[in-house]
Write a protein that holds these residues in place. Structure first.
Motif, short mmCIF file in Angstrom:
data_model
loop_
_atom_site.label_atom_id
_atom_site.label_comp_id
_atom_site.label_asym_id
_atom_site.label_seq_id
_atom_site.Cartn_x
_atom_site.Cartn_y
_atom_site.Cartn_z
N ALA A 1 0.83 -1.21 0.00
CA ALA A 1 0.00 0.00 0.00
C ALA A 1 0.86 1.25 0.00
O ALA A 1 0.53 2.24 -0.66
N SER A 2 1.96 1.24 0.74
CA SER A 2 2.82 2.43 0.81
C SER A 2 3.40 2.77 -0.56
O SER A 2 3.52 3.94 -0.93
N GLU A 3 3.76 1.74 -1.34
CA GLU A 3 4.29 1.98 -2.69
C GLU A 3 3.20 2.50 -3.61
O GLU A 3 3.46 3.35 -4.48
N PHE A 4 1.99 1.99 -3.43
CA PHE A 4 0.88 2.48 -4.26
C PHE A 4 0.63 3.96 -4.00
O PHE A 4 0.47 4.76 -4.91
N VAL A 5 0.61 4.34 -2.70
CA VAL A 5 0.39 5.74 -2.34
C VAL A 5 1.50 6.61 -2.90
O VAL A 5 1.25 7.70 -3.45
N ALA A 6 2.74 6.14 -2.80
CA ALA A 6 3.87 6.92 -3.31
C ALA A 6 3.76 7.10 -4.82
O ALA A 6 4.04 8.17 -5.37
N ALA A 7 3.36 6.03 -5.52
CA ALA A 7 3.22 6.11 -6.98
C ALA A 7 2.12 7.09 -7.37
O ALA A 7 2.26 7.85 -8.33
N MET A 8 1.02 7.08 -6.61
CA MET A 8 -0.06 8.00 -6.91
C MET A 8 0.36 9.44 -6.66
O MET A 8 0.02 10.35 -7.41
N ARG A 9 1.13 9.67 -5.59
CA ARG A 9 1.58 11.03 -5.31
C ARG A 9 2.50 11.56 -6.39
O ARG A 9 2.51 12.76 -6.67
N GLN A 10 3.27 10.68 -7.01
CA GLN A 10 4.16 11.11 -8.09
C GLN A 10 3.36 11.59 -9.28
O GLN A 10 3.85 12.38 -10.09
N ARG A 11 2.13 11.13 -9.41
CA ARG A 11 1.29 11.53 -10.54
C ARG A 11 0.53 12.81 -10.26
O ARG A 11 -0.12 13.36 -11.15
N GLN A 12 0.56 13.28 -9.01
CA GLN A 12 -0.15 14.50 -8.66
C GLN A 12 0.74 15.72 -8.88
O GLN A 12 1.95 15.65 -8.75
N TRP A 13 0.09 16.82 -9.22
CA TRP A 13 0.83 18.07 -9.34
C TRP A 13 1.33 18.46 -7.96
O TRP A 13 0.58 18.51 -7.00
N ALA A 14 2.63 18.72 -7.86
CA ALA A 14 3.24 18.98 -6.56
C ALA A 14 3.07 20.43 -6.11
O ALA A 14 3.22 20.73 -4.94
N ASP A 15 2.79 21.33 -7.04
CA ASP A 15 2.64 22.73 -6.66
C ASP A 15 1.66 23.39 -7.61
O ASP A 15 1.06 22.75 -8.46
N SER A 16 1.48 24.71 -7.43
CA SER A 16 0.49 25.43 -8.24
C SER A 16 1.12 26.18 -9.40
O SER A 16 0.51 27.08 -9.95
N SER A 17 2.34 25.82 -9.79
CA SER A 17 2.98 26.49 -10.92
C SER A 17 2.27 26.13 -12.21
O SER A 17 1.58 25.11 -12.30
N GLN B 1 1.03 24.61 -15.53
CA GLN B 1 1.19 23.27 -16.10
C GLN B 1 0.60 23.25 -17.51
O GLN B 1 -0.38 23.92 -17.79
N ALA B 2 1.21 22.46 -18.36
CA ALA B 2 0.68 22.29 -19.72
C ALA B 2 -0.55 21.39 -19.67
O ALA B 2 -0.49 20.28 -19.15
N MET B 3 -1.66 21.89 -20.19
CA MET B 3 -2.91 21.14 -20.22
C MET B 3 -3.41 21.06 -21.66
O MET B 3 -3.33 22.03 -22.41
N VAL B 4 -3.92 19.89 -22.01
CA VAL B 4 -4.42 19.65 -23.36
C VAL B 4 -5.95 19.64 -23.34
O VAL B 4 -6.56 18.94 -22.53
N CYS B 5 -6.54 20.42 -24.21
CA CYS B 5 -8.00 20.41 -24.34
C CYS B 5 -8.43 19.11 -25.01
O CYS B 5 -7.97 18.81 -26.12
N ARG B 6 -9.25 18.35 -24.35
CA ARG B 6 -9.69 17.05 -24.87
C ARG B 6 -11.08 17.11 -25.50
O ARG B 6 -11.41 16.30 -26.36
N ARG B 7 -11.89 18.07 -25.06
CA ARG B 7 -13.27 18.11 -25.56
C ARG B 7 -13.86 19.48 -25.28
O ARG B 7 -13.51 20.13 -24.29
N VAL B 8 -14.75 19.94 -26.14
CA VAL B 8 -15.50 21.18 -25.94
C VAL B 8 -16.99 20.83 -25.96
O VAL B 8 -17.48 20.23 -26.92
N ALA C 1 -3.85 16.76 -18.10
CA ALA C 1 -2.46 17.21 -18.05
C ALA C 1 -1.65 16.57 -19.17
O ALA C 1 -1.77 15.37 -19.43
N ALA C 2 -0.84 17.38 -19.84
CA ALA C 2 0.01 16.85 -20.90
C ALA C 2 1.01 15.84 -20.35
O ALA C 2 1.47 14.94 -21.06
N SER C 3 1.33 15.97 -19.06
CA SER C 3 2.30 15.09 -18.41
C SER C 3 1.65 13.86 -17.79
O SER C 3 2.30 13.11 -17.07
N ASP C 4 0.37 13.63 -18.06
CA ASP C 4 -0.37 12.48 -17.54
C ASP C 4 -0.39 12.48 -16.01
O ASP C 4 -0.28 11.43 -15.38
N ARG C 5 -0.52 13.67 -15.43
CA ARG C 5 -0.63 13.76 -13.98
C ARG C 5 -2.05 14.11 -13.57
O ARG C 5 -2.83 14.63 -14.35
#
Length: 359
Positions: A9-25, A27-34, A48-52
Protein backbone atom coordinates in the motif's frame (compact mmCIF):
# COMPACT_ATOMS: atom_id res chain seq x y z
CA UNK A 1 -5.87 -19.72 -6.92
CA UNK A 2 -3.86 -17.73 -9.43
CA UNK A 3 -0.55 -16.41 -8.23
CA UNK A 4 -0.16 -12.68 -8.27
CA UNK A 5 2.43 -10.10 -7.35
CA UNK A 6 1.56 -8.06 -4.26
CA UNK A 7 1.94 -4.27 -4.34
CA UNK A 8 2.45 -2.75 -0.88
CA UNK A 9 0.00 0.00 0.00
CA UNK A 10 2.82 2.43 0.81
CA UNK A 11 4.29 1.98 -2.69
CA UNK A 12 0.88 2.48 -4.26
CA UNK A 13 0.39 5.74 -2.34
CA UNK A 14 3.87 6.92 -3.31
CA UNK A 15 3.22 6.11 -6.98
CA UNK A 16 -0.06 8.00 -6.91
CA UNK A 17 1.58 11.03 -5.31
CA UNK A 18 4.16 11.11 -8.09
CA UNK A 19 1.29 11.53 -10.54
CA UNK A 20 -0.15 14.50 -8.66
CA UNK A 21 0.83 18.07 -9.34
CA UNK A 22 3.24 18.98 -6.56
CA UNK A 23 2.64 22.73 -6.66
CA UNK A 24 0.49 25.43 -8.24
CA UNK A 25 2.98 26.49 -10.92
CA UNK A 26 1.69 26.69 -14.52
CA UNK A 27 1.19 23.27 -16.10
CA UNK A 28 0.68 22.29 -19.72
CA UNK A 29 -2.91 21.14 -20.22
CA UNK A 30 -4.42 19.65 -23.36
CA UNK A 31 -8.00 20.41 -24.34
CA UNK A 32 -9.69 17.05 -24.87
CA UNK A 33 -13.27 18.11 -25.56
CA UNK A 34 -15.50 21.18 -25.94
CA UNK A 35 -19.10 20.84 -24.75
CA UNK A 36 -21.88 23.24 -25.73
CA UNK A 37 -23.85 23.84 -22.52
CA UNK A 38 -26.16 26.68 -23.62
CA UNK A 39 -26.38 29.22 -26.43
CA UNK A 40 -23.49 31.21 -24.91
CA UNK A 41 -21.77 28.79 -22.51
CA UNK A 42 -19.17 26.12 -23.26
CA UNK A 43 -17.33 23.64 -21.04
CA UNK A 44 -13.69 22.95 -21.87
CA UNK A 45 -12.32 19.59 -20.72
CA UNK A 46 -8.57 19.38 -20.07
CA UNK A 47 -6.09 16.76 -18.98
CA UNK A 48 -2.46 17.21 -18.05
CA UNK A 49 0.01 16.85 -20.90
CA UNK A 50 2.30 15.09 -18.41
CA UNK A 51 -0.37 12.48 -17.54
CA UNK A 52 -0.63 13.76 -13.98
CA UNK A 53 -3.67 14.09 -11.79
CA UNK A 54 -5.04 17.48 -10.82
CA UNK A 55 -5.79 17.71 -7.10
CA UNK A 56 -7.90 20.53 -5.67
CA UNK A 57 -10.80 21.33 -3.36
CA UNK A 58 -14.31 21.63 -4.76
CA UNK A 59 -15.03 25.35 -5.21
CA UNK A 60 -11.49 26.47 -6.10
CA UNK A 61 -10.42 28.16 -9.33
CA UNK A 62 -7.50 28.04 -11.77
CA UNK A 63 -5.68 30.65 -13.83
CA UNK A 64 -5.52 30.30 -17.60
CA UNK A 65 -2.38 31.82 -19.09
CA UNK A 66 -2.94 32.66 -22.76
CA UNK A 67 -1.36 34.59 -25.59
CA UNK A 68 -4.00 36.41 -27.63
CA UNK A 69 -2.89 38.52 -30.60
CA UNK A 70 0.56 38.85 -29.08
CA UNK A 71 -0.79 39.92 -25.69
CA UNK A 72 -0.12 37.73 -22.64
CA UNK A 73 -3.28 37.54 -20.57
CA UNK A 74 -4.38 35.65 -17.47
CA UNK A 75 -7.93 34.90 -16.40
CA UNK A 76 -9.42 33.07 -13.44
CA UNK A 77 -12.11 30.41 -13.92
CA UNK A 78 -13.73 28.16 -11.33
CA UNK A 79 -13.25 24.44 -11.78
CA UNK A 80 -16.63 22.86 -12.52
CA UNK A 81 -15.51 19.22 -12.39
CA UNK A 82 -15.19 17.49 -8.99
CA UNK A 83 -11.96 16.48 -7.24
CA UNK A 84 -13.30 12.93 -7.22
CA UNK A 85 -12.42 12.81 -10.96
CA UNK A 86 -8.76 13.96 -10.90
CA UNK A 87 -7.73 12.80 -14.37
CA UNK A 88 -9.43 15.70 -16.10
CA UNK A 89 -10.37 19.27 -15.32
CA UNK A 90 -13.40 21.20 -16.56
CA UNK A 91 -13.92 24.93 -16.79
CA UNK A 92 -17.26 26.34 -17.92
CA UNK A 93 -17.09 29.70 -19.66
CA UNK A 94 -19.88 32.12 -20.54
CA UNK A 95 -19.25 34.28 -23.59
CA UNK A 96 -19.15 37.89 -22.39
CA UNK A 97 -19.88 40.69 -24.92
CA UNK A 98 -16.54 42.37 -25.54
CA UNK A 99 -14.74 39.89 -23.29
CA UNK A 100 -11.25 39.25 -24.64
CA UNK A 101 -10.65 35.81 -23.12
CA UNK A 102 -14.16 34.34 -23.11
CA UNK A 103 -14.66 35.17 -26.78
CA UNK A 104 -11.22 33.83 -27.71
CA UNK A 105 -11.90 30.56 -25.90
CA UNK A 106 -15.30 30.13 -27.56
CA UNK A 107 -14.00 30.96 -31.03
CA UNK A 108 -10.55 29.39 -31.01
CA UNK A 109 -9.88 26.69 -28.42
CA UNK A 110 -10.36 23.24 -29.90
CA UNK A 111 -9.72 19.64 -28.96
CA UNK A 112 -5.98 18.93 -29.09
CA UNK A 113 -4.89 22.50 -28.29
CA UNK A 114 -2.48 22.99 -25.41
CA UNK A 115 -2.49 25.88 -22.94
CA UNK A 116 -0.94 26.70 -19.57
CA UNK A 117 -3.08 26.43 -16.45
CA UNK A 118 -2.01 27.41 -12.96
CA UNK A 119 -3.67 26.39 -9.74
CA UNK A 120 -5.59 25.48 -7.75
CA UNK A 121 -6.29 28.73 -5.94
CA UNK A 122 -9.01 30.20 -3.74
CA UNK A 123 -10.46 29.73 -0.29
CA UNK A 124 -14.07 29.11 -1.41
CA UNK A 125 -14.37 25.39 -0.80
CA UNK A 126 -16.63 22.88 0.84
CA UNK A 127 -15.89 22.88 4.55
CA UNK A 128 -14.84 19.50 5.86
CA UNK A 129 -17.03 20.15 8.89
CA UNK A 130 -19.96 21.37 6.82
CA UNK A 131 -23.49 21.33 8.11
CA UNK A 132 -25.61 18.32 7.36
CA UNK A 133 -27.88 20.75 5.53
CA UNK A 134 -25.89 22.70 2.91
CA UNK A 135 -27.76 25.28 0.86
CA UNK A 136 -26.25 26.18 -2.52
CA UNK A 137 -27.35 29.54 -3.98
CA UNK A 138 -26.11 30.20 -7.52
CA UNK A 139 -26.62 33.09 -9.90
CA UNK A 140 -25.87 32.64 -13.63
CA UNK A 141 -22.43 31.20 -14.28
CA UNK A 142 -21.86 31.25 -10.50
CA UNK A 143 -23.15 27.69 -10.67
CA UNK A 144 -19.68 26.45 -11.72
CA UNK A 145 -17.90 26.09 -8.34
CA UNK A 146 -21.12 24.84 -6.73
CA UNK A 147 -21.43 22.24 -9.50
CA UNK A 148 -17.99 20.97 -8.54
CA UNK A 149 -19.20 20.61 -4.95
CA UNK A 150 -22.46 18.93 -5.97
CA UNK A 151 -20.72 16.48 -8.30
CA UNK A 152 -18.26 15.58 -5.57
CA UNK A 153 -21.00 14.94 -3.02
CA UNK A 154 -23.05 12.80 -5.39
CA UNK A 155 -19.95 10.91 -6.58
CA UNK A 156 -19.46 9.98 -2.93
CA UNK A 157 -23.15 9.12 -2.55
CA UNK A 158 -23.39 11.63 0.28
CA UNK A 159 -26.62 11.56 2.27
CA UNK A 160 -26.45 15.25 3.20
CA UNK A 161 -29.76 17.10 2.96
CA UNK A 162 -28.72 19.40 0.10
CA UNK A 163 -30.71 22.20 -1.51
CA UNK A 164 -29.74 24.14 -4.65
CA UNK A 165 -31.56 27.27 -5.82
CA UNK A 166 -30.23 28.35 -9.20
CA UNK A 167 -31.21 31.83 -10.46
CA UNK A 168 -30.97 32.66 -14.18
CA UNK A 169 -32.46 35.14 -16.63
CA UNK A 170 -34.49 32.68 -18.68
CA UNK A 171 -34.93 28.91 -19.15
CA UNK A 172 -32.42 28.83 -22.01
CA UNK A 173 -29.73 30.22 -19.69
CA UNK A 174 -29.78 27.23 -17.31
CA UNK A 175 -26.36 25.56 -17.37
CA UNK A 176 -26.22 21.79 -16.67
CA UNK A 177 -30.02 21.59 -16.62
CA UNK A 178 -30.25 17.94 -17.72
CA UNK A 179 -27.53 16.82 -15.32
CA UNK A 180 -29.01 18.73 -12.40
CA UNK A 181 -32.44 17.21 -13.03
CA UNK A 182 -30.88 13.75 -13.29
CA UNK A 183 -29.00 14.15 -10.02
CA UNK A 184 -32.13 15.35 -8.23
CA UNK A 185 -34.06 12.35 -9.59
CA UNK A 186 -31.32 9.89 -8.60
CA UNK A 187 -30.56 11.24 -5.13
CA UNK A 188 -33.64 11.82 -2.93
CA UNK A 189 -31.57 13.97 -0.55
CA UNK A 190 -30.79 16.47 -3.33
CA UNK A 191 -33.42 19.09 -4.23
CA UNK A 192 -32.92 21.50 -7.15
CA UNK A 193 -34.99 24.62 -7.82
CA UNK A 194 -34.56 26.76 -10.92
CA UNK A 195 -35.60 30.39 -10.56
CA UNK A 196 -35.98 32.40 -13.79
CA UNK A 197 -36.34 36.17 -13.66
CA UNK A 198 -37.96 36.01 -17.11
CA UNK A 199 -40.04 32.86 -17.26
CA UNK A 200 -42.33 32.11 -20.21
CA UNK A 201 -45.77 30.53 -20.57
CA UNK A 202 -44.28 27.02 -20.52
CA UNK A 203 -42.25 27.65 -17.36
CA UNK A 204 -43.78 25.78 -14.40
CA UNK A 205 -41.15 26.58 -11.75
CA UNK A 206 -40.84 29.83 -9.73
CA UNK A 207 -40.30 33.06 -11.63
CA UNK A 208 -38.90 36.40 -10.53
CA UNK A 209 -35.87 37.40 -8.51
CA UNK A 210 -34.86 35.85 -5.23
CA UNK A 211 -35.93 37.85 -2.17
CA UNK A 212 -36.35 37.16 1.52
CA UNK A 213 -39.94 35.85 1.58
CA UNK A 214 -39.38 33.65 -1.50
CA UNK A 215 -36.13 32.28 -0.07
CA UNK A 216 -37.86 31.44 3.22
CA UNK A 217 -40.76 29.80 1.36
CA UNK A 218 -38.38 27.64 -0.68
CA UNK A 219 -36.17 26.85 2.33
CA UNK A 220 -38.27 26.95 5.53
CA UNK A 221 -35.35 25.65 7.64
CA UNK A 222 -33.09 28.47 6.44
CA UNK A 223 -31.69 29.12 9.92
CA UNK A 224 -30.39 25.53 10.09
CA UNK A 225 -28.50 25.68 6.79
CA UNK A 226 -24.87 26.27 5.86
CA UNK A 227 -24.91 28.55 2.82
CA UNK A 228 -22.51 28.40 -0.12
CA UNK A 229 -23.26 31.05 -2.72
CA UNK A 230 -21.66 32.33 -5.90
CA UNK A 231 -22.67 34.76 -8.62
CA UNK A 232 -22.26 38.28 -9.98
CA UNK A 233 -21.82 41.14 -7.54
CA UNK A 234 -25.43 42.37 -7.81
CA UNK A 235 -26.72 38.85 -7.18
CA UNK A 236 -24.55 38.53 -4.08
CA UNK A 237 -25.89 41.81 -2.73
CA UNK A 238 -29.43 40.55 -3.34
CA UNK A 239 -28.68 37.39 -1.36
CA UNK A 240 -27.40 39.39 1.59
CA UNK A 241 -30.47 41.64 1.40
CA UNK A 242 -32.74 38.56 1.35
CA UNK A 243 -31.34 37.30 4.65
CA UNK A 244 -31.64 40.78 6.16
CA UNK A 245 -35.22 41.07 4.91
CA UNK A 246 -36.41 38.01 6.84
CA UNK A 247 -34.07 38.60 9.78
CA UNK A 248 -32.47 35.16 9.59
CA UNK A 249 -28.83 34.23 9.77
CA UNK A 250 -27.73 30.80 8.51
CA UNK A 251 -25.47 28.57 10.59
CA UNK A 252 -22.55 29.60 8.38
CA UNK A 253 -22.14 31.61 5.17
CA UNK A 254 -19.48 31.23 2.45
CA UNK A 255 -19.45 33.20 -0.78
CA UNK A 256 -17.54 33.64 -4.02
CA UNK A 257 -18.38 36.69 -6.12
CA UNK A 258 -17.41 37.50 -9.67
CA UNK A 259 -18.62 39.41 -12.71
CA UNK A 260 -20.34 42.75 -12.91
CA UNK A 261 -18.82 46.14 -12.22
CA UNK A 262 -15.76 45.76 -10.01
CA UNK A 263 -14.84 49.38 -9.47
CA UNK A 264 -14.92 51.46 -6.33
CA UNK A 265 -16.37 54.81 -7.31
CA UNK A 266 -18.28 54.85 -10.56
CA UNK A 267 -16.62 56.75 -13.42
CA UNK A 268 -18.96 59.73 -13.22
CA UNK A 269 -18.26 60.05 -9.49
CA UNK A 270 -14.51 59.79 -9.98
CA UNK A 271 -14.47 62.42 -12.73
CA UNK A 272 -14.79 65.22 -10.19
CA UNK A 273 -11.50 64.24 -8.53
CA UNK A 274 -8.19 65.28 -10.09
CA UNK A 275 -5.96 62.27 -9.42
CA UNK A 276 -2.33 61.36 -10.03
CA UNK A 277 -0.47 58.07 -9.57
CA UNK A 278 3.26 58.08 -8.83
CA UNK A 279 4.99 54.78 -9.60
CA UNK A 280 7.97 55.25 -7.30
CA UNK A 281 10.30 52.52 -8.56
CA UNK A 282 9.62 53.34 -12.20
CA UNK A 283 9.86 57.10 -11.62
CA UNK A 284 6.65 57.73 -13.58
CA UNK A 285 3.85 60.10 -12.64
CA UNK A 286 0.52 59.63 -14.38
CA UNK A 287 -2.57 61.83 -14.52
CA UNK A 288 -5.58 59.53 -14.22
CA UNK A 289 -8.52 59.72 -16.59
CA UNK A 290 -12.02 59.68 -15.04
CA UNK A 291 -12.82 56.25 -13.67
CA UNK A 292 -9.37 54.86 -14.48
CA UNK A 293 -8.17 52.03 -12.24
CA UNK A 294 -4.61 51.69 -11.01
CA UNK A 295 -4.27 48.72 -13.34
CA UNK A 296 -5.36 50.86 -16.30
CA UNK A 297 -2.86 53.54 -15.28
CA UNK A 298 -0.03 51.02 -14.95
CA UNK A 299 -0.70 49.59 -18.40
CA UNK A 300 -0.72 53.02 -19.99
CA UNK A 301 2.64 53.75 -18.37
CA UNK A 302 4.18 50.41 -19.31
CA UNK A 303 4.40 49.33 -15.65
CA UNK A 304 3.83 45.58 -15.25
CA UNK A 305 1.17 44.38 -12.80
CA UNK A 306 0.25 40.65 -12.77
CA UNK A 307 -3.50 40.16 -13.14
CA UNK A 308 -6.03 37.36 -13.38
CA UNK A 309 -9.73 37.82 -12.58
CA UNK A 310 -9.69 41.65 -12.87
CA UNK A 311 -12.76 41.69 -10.63
CA UNK A 312 -11.33 42.09 -7.13
CA UNK A 313 -11.59 38.41 -6.27
CA UNK A 314 -8.32 36.54 -6.76
CA UNK A 315 -5.75 38.96 -5.31
CA UNK A 316 -3.22 38.45 -8.11
CA UNK A 317 -2.92 42.22 -8.76
CA UNK A 318 -2.14 43.08 -5.12
CA UNK A 319 0.20 46.09 -4.94
CA UNK A 320 1.65 48.16 -2.10
CA UNK A 321 0.23 51.66 -1.67
CA UNK A 322 2.81 53.94 -0.06
CA UNK A 323 0.64 57.02 0.36
CA UNK A 324 -2.64 58.59 -0.65
CA UNK A 325 -6.20 57.29 -0.80
CA UNK A 326 -8.02 55.02 -3.24
CA UNK A 327 -11.61 53.88 -3.66
CA UNK A 328 -11.59 50.08 -3.88
CA UNK A 329 -14.18 47.35 -4.33
CA UNK A 330 -12.47 44.32 -2.78
CA UNK A 331 -14.51 41.15 -3.34
CA UNK A 332 -12.25 38.96 -1.24
CA UNK A 333 -8.88 39.41 -2.94
CA UNK A 334 -7.23 40.91 0.15
CA UNK A 335 -6.88 39.55 3.66
CA UNK A 336 -7.27 41.81 6.68
CA UNK A 337 -3.48 41.60 7.09
CA UNK A 338 -2.99 42.78 3.49
CA UNK A 339 -5.20 45.80 4.09
CA UNK A 340 -3.44 46.65 7.34
CA UNK A 341 -0.11 46.51 5.52
CA UNK A 342 -1.35 49.02 2.91
CA UNK A 343 -1.96 46.69 -0.03
CA UNK A 344 -4.65 47.45 -2.60
CA UNK A 345 -6.00 45.65 -5.65
CA UNK A 346 -4.93 47.40 -8.85
CA UNK A 347 -7.85 46.07 -10.87
CA UNK A 348 -10.56 47.67 -8.74
CA UNK A 349 -8.83 50.65 -7.08
CA UNK A 350 -9.09 54.25 -8.25
CA UNK A 351 -6.87 57.07 -7.04
CA UNK A 352 -8.55 59.74 -4.96
CA UNK A 353 -6.09 62.62 -5.30
CA UNK A 354 -2.34 61.86 -5.26
CA UNK A 355 -1.31 58.25 -4.74
CA UNK A 356 2.13 56.65 -4.57
CA UNK A 357 2.56 52.99 -5.53
CA UNK A 358 5.59 50.81 -4.85
CA UNK A 359 6.15 49.82 -8.49
Amino acid sequence: MNAHTSFPASEFVAAMRQRQWADSSPQAMVCRRVIDETHDVKTFVFSAASDRMFCFNAGQYVLLRLSIDGLNVTRAYSVSSPPTRPLDLHITVKRTPGGLVSNWLHDNLRSGDEIKIEGPLGSFKLDGAASEKPLFLAGGSGITPLMSMLRMLTDRASDLDLRLIYSVRSPRDIIYKSELNALAARFPNVEVTFLCSKGDSSWAEPSGRLNGPLLLRLVPDLANRTVYTCGPELYMKAIQASFDEVGIEPLAYYEESFGGYAGGAAPDEASAISSFVHFTKSGIEHCCAPGETLLDAARKCGVYVPTACQQGVCGTCRIAKLSGEVSMCDLGGLTSEDKSAGYVLACCSRAQGNVSIDL
